[in-house]
Design a protein around this motif. Sequence first.
Motif, short mmCIF file in Angstrom:
data_model
loop_
_atom_site.label_atom_id
_atom_site.label_comp_id
_atom_site.label_asym_id
_atom_site.label_seq_id
_atom_site.Cartn_x
_atom_site.Cartn_y
_atom_site.Cartn_z
N THR A 273 0.85 -1.20 0.00
CA THR A 273 0.00 0.00 0.00
C THR A 273 0.88 1.25 0.00
O THR A 273 0.64 2.21 -0.75
CB THR A 273 -0.93 -0.01 1.23
OG1 THR A 273 -1.60 -1.25 1.27
CG2 THR A 273 -1.92 1.12 1.18
N ALA A 274 1.91 1.24 0.86
CA ALA A 274 2.82 2.40 0.92
C ALA A 274 3.47 2.61 -0.45
O ALA A 274 3.62 3.75 -0.91
CB ALA A 274 3.89 2.14 1.98
N CYS A 275 3.84 1.51 -1.12
CA CYS A 275 4.47 1.63 -2.44
C CYS A 275 3.48 2.13 -3.49
O CYS A 275 3.86 2.82 -4.44
CB CYS A 275 5.07 0.29 -2.87
SG CYS A 275 6.38 -0.25 -1.77
N ALA A 276 2.19 1.76 -3.31
CA ALA A 276 1.17 2.27 -4.23
C ALA A 276 1.07 3.79 -4.11
O ALA A 276 0.85 4.50 -5.09
CB ALA A 276 -0.18 1.62 -3.94
N ARG A 277 1.27 4.30 -2.90
CA ARG A 277 1.29 5.77 -2.71
C ARG A 277 2.46 6.38 -3.50
O ARG A 277 2.31 7.41 -4.15
CB ARG A 277 1.49 6.12 -1.23
CG ARG A 277 0.29 5.90 -0.36
CD ARG A 277 0.57 6.45 1.02
NE ARG A 277 -0.43 6.09 2.00
CZ ARG A 277 -1.55 6.77 2.21
NH1 ARG A 277 -1.81 7.87 1.51
NH2 ARG A 277 -2.42 6.36 3.13
N VAL A 278 3.62 5.69 -3.41
CA VAL A 278 4.80 6.20 -4.15
C VAL A 278 4.49 6.24 -5.64
O VAL A 278 4.77 7.23 -6.33
CB VAL A 278 6.03 5.29 -3.87
CG1 VAL A 278 7.19 5.67 -4.79
CG2 VAL A 278 6.45 5.38 -2.42
N ASP A 279 3.86 5.15 -6.13
CA ASP A 279 3.54 5.08 -7.55
C ASP A 279 2.57 6.20 -7.95
O ASP A 279 2.71 6.83 -9.00
CB ASP A 279 2.91 3.70 -7.87
CG ASP A 279 2.86 3.43 -9.37
OD1 ASP A 279 3.71 3.98 -10.10
OD2 ASP A 279 1.96 2.70 -9.81
N ALA A 280 1.60 6.47 -7.04
CA ALA A 280 0.63 7.54 -7.33
C ALA A 280 1.33 8.89 -7.40
O ALA A 280 1.09 9.70 -8.30
CB ALA A 280 -0.46 7.53 -6.26
N LEU A 281 2.24 9.15 -6.45
CA LEU A 281 2.98 10.43 -6.45
C LEU A 281 3.80 10.56 -7.74
O LEU A 281 3.78 11.59 -8.41
CB LEU A 281 3.90 10.51 -5.22
CG LEU A 281 3.21 10.73 -3.87
CD1 LEU A 281 4.19 10.50 -2.73
CD2 LEU A 281 2.61 12.14 -3.78
N ARG A 282 4.51 9.48 -8.05
CA ARG A 282 5.37 9.48 -9.24
C ARG A 282 4.53 9.69 -10.50
O ARG A 282 4.87 10.47 -11.39
CB ARG A 282 6.07 8.12 -9.30
CG ARG A 282 7.36 8.11 -10.03
CD ARG A 282 7.98 6.72 -9.96
NE ARG A 282 8.26 6.26 -11.29
CZ ARG A 282 7.65 5.24 -11.87
NH1 ARG A 282 6.73 4.58 -11.22
NH2 ARG A 282 7.96 4.90 -13.10
N SER A 283 3.39 8.99 -10.54
CA SER A 283 2.56 9.04 -11.74
C SER A 283 1.87 10.38 -11.92
O SER A 283 1.53 10.74 -13.04
CB SER A 283 1.50 7.94 -11.68
OG SER A 283 2.11 6.69 -11.54
N HIS A 284 1.61 11.06 -10.81
CA HIS A 284 0.88 12.34 -10.94
C HIS A 284 1.82 13.55 -10.96
O HIS A 284 1.39 14.67 -10.69
CB HIS A 284 -0.16 12.48 -9.82
CG HIS A 284 -1.34 11.58 -10.03
ND1 HIS A 284 -1.45 10.34 -9.47
CD2 HIS A 284 -2.46 11.74 -10.80
CE1 HIS A 284 -2.58 9.78 -9.87
NE2 HIS A 284 -3.21 10.61 -10.68
N GLY A 285 3.10 13.26 -11.25
CA GLY A 285 4.03 14.39 -11.44
C GLY A 285 4.57 14.97 -10.15
O GLY A 285 4.78 16.18 -10.06
N TYR A 286 4.76 14.12 -9.11
CA TYR A 286 5.37 14.58 -7.87
C TYR A 286 6.62 13.75 -7.59
O TYR A 286 6.66 12.97 -6.62
CB TYR A 286 4.39 14.45 -6.70
CG TYR A 286 3.10 15.22 -6.89
CD1 TYR A 286 3.05 16.59 -6.64
CD2 TYR A 286 1.94 14.60 -7.34
CE1 TYR A 286 1.87 17.31 -6.82
CE2 TYR A 286 0.76 15.30 -7.53
CZ TYR A 286 0.73 16.67 -7.27
OH TYR A 286 -0.42 17.38 -7.45
N PRO A 287 7.66 13.85 -8.43
CA PRO A 287 8.82 12.95 -8.27
C PRO A 287 9.57 13.15 -6.96
O PRO A 287 10.01 12.19 -6.34
CB PRO A 287 9.69 13.28 -9.48
CG PRO A 287 9.26 14.62 -9.94
CD PRO A 287 7.82 14.77 -9.58
N LYS A 288 9.70 14.42 -6.50
CA LYS A 288 10.44 14.67 -5.25
C LYS A 288 9.73 14.05 -4.06
O LYS A 288 10.33 13.40 -3.21
CB LYS A 288 10.58 16.19 -5.02
CG LYS A 288 11.68 16.85 -5.84
CD LYS A 288 12.03 18.20 -5.21
CE LYS A 288 13.24 18.85 -5.85
NZ LYS A 288 12.94 19.38 -7.20
#
Length: 987
Positions: free
Chosen positions: A343-358
């Motif tokens: 679940t925590a990694c899904a959050r990372v994927d969501a951030l990365r995918s929505h243009g929040y790389p930092k």
Amino acid sequence: GFHLSGTVTEAATPSEPAVTYKVAISFDRCKITSVTCGCGNKDIFYCAHVVALSLYRIRKPDQVKLRLPISETLFQMNRDQLQKFIQYLITAHHTEVLPTAQKLADEILSSNSEINQVHGAPDPTAGASIDDENCWHLDEEQVKEQVKLFLSQGGYYGSGKQLNSMFAKVREMLRMRDSNGARMLTLITEQFMADPRLTLWRQQGTSMTDKCRQLWDELGALWVCIILNPHCKLEEKSCWLQQLQKWSDLDVCPLEDGNYGHELPNITDALPQNASHSPDSLSRPRRTVFTRAIEGRELHWQDSHLQRIISSDIYTAPACQQESERLLFNSQGQPLWLEHVPTACARVDALRSHGYPKEALRLTVAIINTLRLQQQRQLEIYKHQKKELLQRGTTTITNLEGWVGHPLDPIGCLFLTLTEACRLNDDGYLEVSDMNESRPPMYQHVPVATGCPNSHESYLSLALEVALMGMGQQRVMPEGLYTQDKVCRNEEQLLSRLQELQLDDELVRTLQKQCILLLEGGPFSGLGEIIHRESVPMHTFAKYLFSALLPHDPDLSYKLALRAMRLPVLENSTSTGDTSHPHHMVSVVPSRYPRWFTLGHLESQQCELASTMLTAAKGDTLRLRTILEAIQKHIHSSSLIFKLAQDAFKIATPTDSSTDSTLLNVALELGLQVMRMTLSTLNWRRREMVRWLVTCATEVGVRALVSILQSWYTLFTPTEATSIVAATAVSHTTILRLSLDYPQREELASCARTLALQCAMKDPQSCALSALTLCEKDHIAFEAAYQIAIDAATGGMTHSQLFTIARYMELRGYPLRAFKLASLAMSHLNLAYNQDTHPAINDVLWACALSHSLGKNELAALIPLVVKSVHCATVLSDILRRCTVTAPGLAGIPGRRSSGKLMSTDKAPLRQLLDATINAYINTTHSRLTHISPRHYGEFIEFLSKARETFLLPQDGHLQFAQFIDNLKQIYKGKKKLMLLVRERFG
């Protein structure tokens, strides 16, 4: 206003003239909201002409005249100007516009028309109102059409690639925060759900194709991303969730673990008997590809600790911590994020995918710090339980949810997030890009941004560390073919990404440290000392670790690879027989539910690991011995051990350099093991294996050959031992290959003779002839072999085996022995009246010729046997004719003389043969006449003509034949036409 129009000219080519297209683009708040182009190109993306016009406007704004919306311009005109404007407009486009202009004029002049009820008039150039939705232009019909087309092609003609590129487009839109991303994914999903194959697969109970499954997986993962968008509005989110629930509730919606839930055979009674009919009776609820996205409704981003993690690089533990805060940081004061890992990694994927790389990077670092802490704690727990666990030799500790092969691909997500931060472009600058390009990426170390001053870590070393942690996680093999296959596929994907990393000193240190932790990690690590019986094997992973570590730390790399060789699911069950064919596996693991569908693949990976180690250890006797022991302990399939033996042999005997004896001996030992394993089981490759073993033993040398000849009964069947092993060992080729001297040749030959006699005793039917051949050069051995053949002749030998040995004896110059064996063979034979094409006829004729050539006494001894065994008239008459052509006794046996006289058919021994032949003709005639049809009449008359030749041999023969014909006419007078033919020919 908000409308851009222009003409775009496509330059002429040698085959095509220049073409000009009219393009119109509407835009609103920096987004293109609609496009039209004269090229008529239908695609989900803009045509080149729209792009050209847009770029022209962006790059040369001063070249494009800016004008007011057309309604403003019209407002400035008086009545005459407006009339002039409209008439000129109609004239310029009268064919297209005139009907519309007339219709509008009629409506305006009609007082109660709809157009007169509305105040004002539309203006396409004026732009939308501030409250109107504004989003990028997306041709929805086109999206639907394309997805439908690609799905109908079922993954062929590159359609899978096309659909993947559409998914990539969705990810790109999400990253640009383009609201069309979710819209486009909705359209794609609608088409996926409408795929007619879903109903078909469900009705037939078949599973969807692998390519299709992977597309559904990506679809599910993208929806998780959209639901977890940290900045989406609540009403949007609830709208999507409703839609997802609707799709998920449909019967045809694919299940998360592949469409296998209802197909698994009920192997044990652990499940209710009706489990296959009613999915509700299973303990687990039905989970579809959308279930994880729907579960995302519970997740939000409001947690203050989470907000601080993702918004700052320098967030560390406060100096004065409250009790509740102590769990949120590690001992260095770095923040932890204690959520369920996928679940925590899904959050990372969501951030990365929505243009929040930092933000994605910051959360990734917190997750890795949490994983490290867990690893440390598990190590401490194991140290306390170690003694007890080692005594038991088994563990119940395992992770039921593996991270590798998980629908959310947590490890892949963290790895990509970290490596993207370290990726260089061609000019040596860091770049942000998709990971889909074909050339291998280049990385450099980028220090982790952190509030801890002493941290010298880089995102690249973290990427390596988290990949190793994830792949080394001890986890239970999931149920169902698809999920098991996915575990293998995901592991291969991760390893191919790891292989793109150039291991420098820092990465090697990370590798070593993590490998030691994995080896010491007890049951929490897949490479720990003790693992669960159904633990996912580590062979593929260990092969990577072994090769990567070998140049830097050989001891550690061997220790690790040897530890990984095990395959407990096969070792802890009582396996019987040859398990070289994966489809026998259910019988090998009888108590297993569900089955290990990928066992064949896993065993071949185990074999690959062993082969890699053997190659690396070439020349090192001690290491090779250890590897050999591991192979003998852990590999249970004869065909795989045979493959290893062949691999070792190839590496040990290179064409361009000298042979390596250490590895060659390993090859031989593995080969011997295969022989023992397959001796009593049926294996279609057995002959190939035996031949290969002899080649290998020859390469090792004369002692190895002597050894396999002496211990043949533990390795070969008697037939293999005589016809392949011994025959090859004493062949001219082997003598030349080994440059043997006389004593060595004699030793080999003596061993071969001993083997031959032992085999002949054990299986005389199959081995007597080979034994005689092998013993030719030694009188005593040859006599012994002959005696074995004679003793066996009265027992179980067939006439063809005896005739073959008899002929061999004649060829070797033993005609009297040949005669003895031929007589024995004759007594085993029975030729009926109608068997005139029997394969033994040649043997009978040869035996009669042999006895005739030996003399009258031998012929006289054989004829009663012939008369007793052969009832076929044509064969008997052939023997009779041959015996009267030449005088008997012409073989020239020393001490015997031939009288040189031809033999008479009126006297013994030929008289007995003559009578038998005439009787055979009479009996055969009656047998044939009982079932004769008119089309066989001609053939029958010819048969009687042959019979007459035999009848006429004695003095009173013509009377006997006439009497015979009269009898026929009397008995078969009903067959008028046939008897007419008999009369015509024979009177």
